[in-house]
Design a protein around this motif. Structure first.
Motif, PDB file in Angstrom:
ATOM      1  N   ALA A  51      46.435  43.567  45.225  1.00  0.00           N
ATOM      2  CA  ALA A  51      47.905  43.571  45.138  1.00  0.00           C
ATOM      3  C   ALA A  51      48.343  43.700  43.679  1.00  0.00           C
ATOM      4  N   ASN A  52      47.676  42.992  42.783  1.00  0.00           N
ATOM      5  CA  ASN A  52      48.014  43.076  41.353  1.00  0.00           C
ATOM      6  C   ASN A  52      47.736  44.457  40.781  1.00  0.00           C
ATOM      7  N   LYS A  53      46.705  45.125  41.303  1.00  0.00           N
ATOM      8  CA  LYS A  53      46.353  46.473  40.834  1.00  0.00           C
ATOM      9  C   LYS A  53      47.121  47.569  41.581  1.00  0.00           C
ATOM     10  N   LYS A  54      48.047  47.164  42.437  1.00  0.00           N
ATOM     11  CA  LYS A  54      48.910  48.098  43.193  1.00  0.00           C
ATOM     12  C   LYS A  54      48.128  48.999  44.154  1.00  0.00           C
TER      13      LYS A  54
ATOM     14  N   GLU B  17      36.404  41.933  36.501  1.00  0.00           N
ATOM     15  CA  GLU B  17      37.247  40.745  36.658  1.00  0.00           C
ATOM     16  C   GLU B  17      36.435  39.538  37.124  1.00  0.00           C
TER      17      GLU B  17
ATOM     18  N   TYR C   7      50.148  46.053  49.375  1.00  0.00           N
ATOM     19  CA  TYR C   7      51.343  45.209  49.292  1.00  0.00           C
ATOM     20  C   TYR C   7      51.596  44.610  50.665  1.00  0.00           C
TER      21      TYR C   7
ATOM     22  N   ASN D 226      44.523  39.372  46.383  1.00  0.00           N
ATOM     23  CA  ASN D 226      45.358  39.143  45.195  1.00  0.00           C
ATOM     24  C   ASN D 226      45.068  40.181  44.115  1.00  0.00           C
ATOM     25  N   LEU D 227      43.785  40.477  43.906  1.00  0.00           N
ATOM     26  CA  LEU D 227      43.399  41.471  42.910  1.00  0.00           C
ATOM     27  C   LEU D 227      43.945  42.854  43.280  1.00  0.00           C
TER      28      LEU D 227
END
Length: 93
Positions: A21-24, A88, A27, A18-19
């Motif tokens: 994916a959020n930081k690109k 984080e 995907y 999740n981290l």
């Protein structure tokens, strides 16, 4: 792989993906079925920076062998992800 990276960083795999994916960094690939989740893939930027790369793993299918991409983390990428995870940490615990 992402699983090993999560183990080294002492975080849950789901939290790490999740981290990332959020930081690109990664995907999910699209699938033809709405019931199946796609495989993780690395963004080209993360590959070019030397943080991640793809390897192709053979898997068995009824009609023959299929090769699926697997996201692998480089040592440089693991160091960067460790920094991000430490920043984080309150969110991931």
């Amino acid at each position: 792989c992402l699983t090993d990276a999560a183990k080294h960083l002492h975080v849950k795999l789901k939290d790490l993906t999740n981290l990332l994916a959020n930081k690109k960094f990664i995907y999910r690939r699209a699938t033809s079925s709405p019931l199946k989740k796609g495989k993780w893939a690395a963004y080209e930027r993360a590959i070019q920076k030397g943080w991640l790369f793809h390897d192709y793993v053979a898997g068995e299918k009824p009609d023959g062998t299929d090769y699926a991409p697997q996201v692998l983390v480089t040592p440089k990428g693991l160091a960067l992800i460790a920094e991000i995870v430490s920043q984080e940490k309150g969110i991931l615990v």
